[in-house]
Design a protein around this motif. Structure first.
Motif, PDB file in Angstrom:
ATOM      1  N   ARG A  58      -4.778   1.572   6.265  1.00  0.00           N
ATOM      2  CA  ARG A  58      -3.374   1.986   6.180  1.00  0.00           C
ATOM      3  C   ARG A  58      -3.258   3.454   5.766  1.00  0.00           C
ATOM      4  O   ARG A  58      -2.430   4.201   6.297  1.00  0.00           O
ATOM      5  CB  ARG A  58      -2.633   1.103   5.172  1.00  0.00           C
ATOM      6  CG  ARG A  58      -2.382  -0.318   5.640  1.00  0.00           C
ATOM      7  CD  ARG A  58      -1.286  -0.379   6.695  1.00  0.00           C
ATOM      8  NE  ARG A  58      -1.088  -1.733   7.172  1.00  0.00           N
ATOM      9  CZ  ARG A  58      -0.262  -2.612   6.599  1.00  0.00           C
ATOM     10  NH1 ARG A  58       0.434  -2.275   5.525  1.00  0.00           N
ATOM     11  NH2 ARG A  58      -0.127  -3.823   7.110  1.00  0.00           N
ATOM     12  N   VAL A  80       2.022  -2.511   0.173  1.00  0.00           N
ATOM     13  CA  VAL A  80       1.664  -3.681   0.982  1.00  0.00           C
ATOM     14  C   VAL A  80       2.136  -4.957   0.299  1.00  0.00           C
ATOM     15  O   VAL A  80       2.713  -5.850   0.938  1.00  0.00           O
ATOM     16  CB  VAL A  80       0.137  -3.733   1.221  1.00  0.00           C
ATOM     17  CG1 VAL A  80      -0.260  -5.050   1.883  1.00  0.00           C
ATOM     18  CG2 VAL A  80      -0.311  -2.562   2.085  1.00  0.00           C
ATOM     19  N   GLU A  84       4.835  -7.080   2.236  1.00  0.00           N
ATOM     20  CA  GLU A  84       4.203  -8.150   3.012  1.00  0.00           C
ATOM     21  C   GLU A  84       3.639  -9.283   2.167  1.00  0.00           C
ATOM     22  O   GLU A  84       3.216 -10.307   2.714  1.00  0.00           O
ATOM     23  CB  GLU A  84       3.078  -7.566   3.879  1.00  0.00           C
ATOM     24  CG  GLU A  84       3.543  -6.460   4.820  1.00  0.00           C
ATOM     25  CD  GLU A  84       2.389  -5.808   5.553  1.00  0.00           C
ATOM     26  OE1 GLU A  84       1.617  -6.537   6.212  1.00  0.00           O
ATOM     27  OE2 GLU A  84       2.243  -4.574   5.456  1.00  0.00           O
ATOM     28  N   GLY A  88      -0.303 -10.003   3.346  1.00  0.00           N
ATOM     29  CA  GLY A  88      -0.436  -8.711   3.997  1.00  0.00           C
ATOM     30  C   GLY A  88      -1.808  -8.094   3.823  1.00  0.00           C
ATOM     31  O   GLY A  88      -2.270  -7.336   4.684  1.00  0.00           O
ATOM     32  N   ARG A  91      -4.319  -9.092   6.730  1.00  0.00           N
ATOM     33  CA  ARG A  91      -4.109  -8.785   8.143  1.00  0.00           C
ATOM     34  C   ARG A  91      -5.425  -8.298   8.739  1.00  0.00           C
ATOM     35  O   ARG A  91      -6.119  -7.471   8.157  1.00  0.00           O
ATOM     36  CB  ARG A  91      -3.032  -7.717   8.312  1.00  0.00           C
ATOM     37  CG  ARG A  91      -1.616  -8.216   8.071  1.00  0.00           C
ATOM     38  CD  ARG A  91      -0.607  -7.091   8.269  1.00  0.00           C
ATOM     39  NE  ARG A  91      -0.634  -6.566   9.629  1.00  0.00           N
ATOM     40  CZ  ARG A  91       0.096  -7.025  10.636  1.00  0.00           C
ATOM     41  NH1 ARG A  91       0.910  -8.046  10.439  1.00  0.00           N
ATOM     42  NH2 ARG A  91       0.018  -6.487  11.834  1.00  0.00           N
ATOM     43  N   ARG A 166      -4.194  -4.206  11.581  1.00  0.00           N
ATOM     44  CA  ARG A 166      -3.913  -3.690  10.240  1.00  0.00           C
ATOM     45  C   ARG A 166      -2.816  -2.634  10.219  1.00  0.00           C
ATOM     46  O   ARG A 166      -2.407  -2.188   9.148  1.00  0.00           O
ATOM     47  CB  ARG A 166      -5.194  -3.113   9.632  1.00  0.00           C
ATOM     48  CG  ARG A 166      -6.183  -4.186   9.200  1.00  0.00           C
ATOM     49  CD  ARG A 166      -7.482  -3.584   8.725  1.00  0.00           C
ATOM     50  NE  ARG A 166      -8.389  -4.613   8.214  1.00  0.00           N
ATOM     51  CZ  ARG A 166      -9.663  -4.399   7.904  1.00  0.00           C
ATOM     52  NH1 ARG A 166     -10.182  -3.192   8.060  1.00  0.00           N
ATOM     53  NH2 ARG A 166     -10.412  -5.381   7.444  1.00  0.00           N
ATOM     54  N   GLU A 168       0.689  -1.040  10.045  1.00  0.00           N
ATOM     55  CA  GLU A 168       1.934  -1.512   9.435  1.00  0.00           C
ATOM     56  C   GLU A 168       3.041  -1.570  10.477  1.00  0.00           C
ATOM     57  O   GLU A 168       3.244  -0.640  11.252  1.00  0.00           O
ATOM     58  CB  GLU A 168       2.355  -0.582   8.294  1.00  0.00           C
ATOM     59  CG  GLU A 168       3.608  -1.036   7.573  1.00  0.00           C
ATOM     60  CD  GLU A 168       3.976  -0.125   6.417  1.00  0.00           C
ATOM     61  OE1 GLU A 168       4.889  -0.483   5.658  1.00  0.00           O
ATOM     62  OE2 GLU A 168       3.340   0.941   6.286  1.00  0.00           O
TER      63      GLU A 168
END
Length: 222
Positions: A58, A80, A84, A88, A91, A166, A168
């Motif tokens: 990320r 995150v 999420e 999250g 992911r 991954r 976002e």
């Protein structure tokens, strides 16, 4: 280093532990032992460290979009979690599990090449014969480089899929859906995008890492 060391430490600890136990119940040093050990180590490492690698990915993607590293790892992790939840952080875990195939291929080839190196040493005349606990570390580095190259070329698509998963807010939802979407929109070759850079980074890394691992095992057992 924050991402690399925990992953490798967990992986090699799991691999050595599982391999030792399987050698006691199966044919020692057989392909089945190597495959099962690598699979268990890969799954364990992926499960425990996926949150770390998600944060790393990320941050890299954020830097690519904004042109700068806007947040540190802690801020990224908090973001995150807020947006999420705990799920999250996992992911792309399915792609990581698919990537265990790369680990299995790598270790099966590596162990086979390592055995060939041992056999070649034993075939030398007595003055050149190495002791049973000695290792040709340059040979092991070569074996690691060859096995990693083969494994990466075969299993690389999971790296592309994992990175997409991954992202976002992306439209990628699952391993199969991402695979189909990438192939349909960008063509099969898109699954190998970045392979050369991956090999340039991974081959020397793996060669040094495996030789170091063998050295530590050798010193610990001597």
């Amino acid at each position: 280093l924050l991402y690399f060391f925990p992953t490798r430490a967990i992986y090699f600890a799991a691999y050595s532990g599982v391999k030792e136990r399987l050698n006691a119940v199966l044919v020692p040093e057989s392909k089945k032992v190597h495959m099962l050990s690598a699979a268990c180590a890969g799954i364990t490492s992926s499960t425990l460290t996926n949150p770390i690698w998600l944060v790393k990915t990320r941050m890299q993607l954020e830097a690519r979009v904004k042109g700068e590293m806007a947040s540190n790892a802690l801020k990224c992790a908090m973001h995150v979690y807020r947006t999420e939840g705990l799920r999250g952080f996992y992911r792309g875990i399915t792609a990581s599990y698919a990537g265990v195939s790369e680990t299995i291929i790598h270790f099966v080839i590596y162990e086979a090449l390592k055995q060939q190196l041992r056999n070649s040493h034993h075939s030398f005349s007595p003055p050149l014969t190495l002791s049973p606990n000695s290792h040709d570390f340059f040979g092991l580095m070569g074996a690691a480089a060859i096995s990693k190259t083969c494994a990466s070329c075969i299993a690389y698509p999971h790296e592309v899929i994992r990175t997409r998963l991954r992202e976002e807010g992306s439209r990628y939802r699952s391993f199969i859906q991402t695979l189909q979407l990438v192939v349909r929109e960008e063509g099969p070759l898109a699954l190998y995008r970045g392979l050369l850079a991956h090999l340039i980074r991974q081959i020397p890394n793996t060669a040094i890492m495996m030789a170091t691992y063998e050295l530590i095992i050798h010193l610990a057992s001597s």
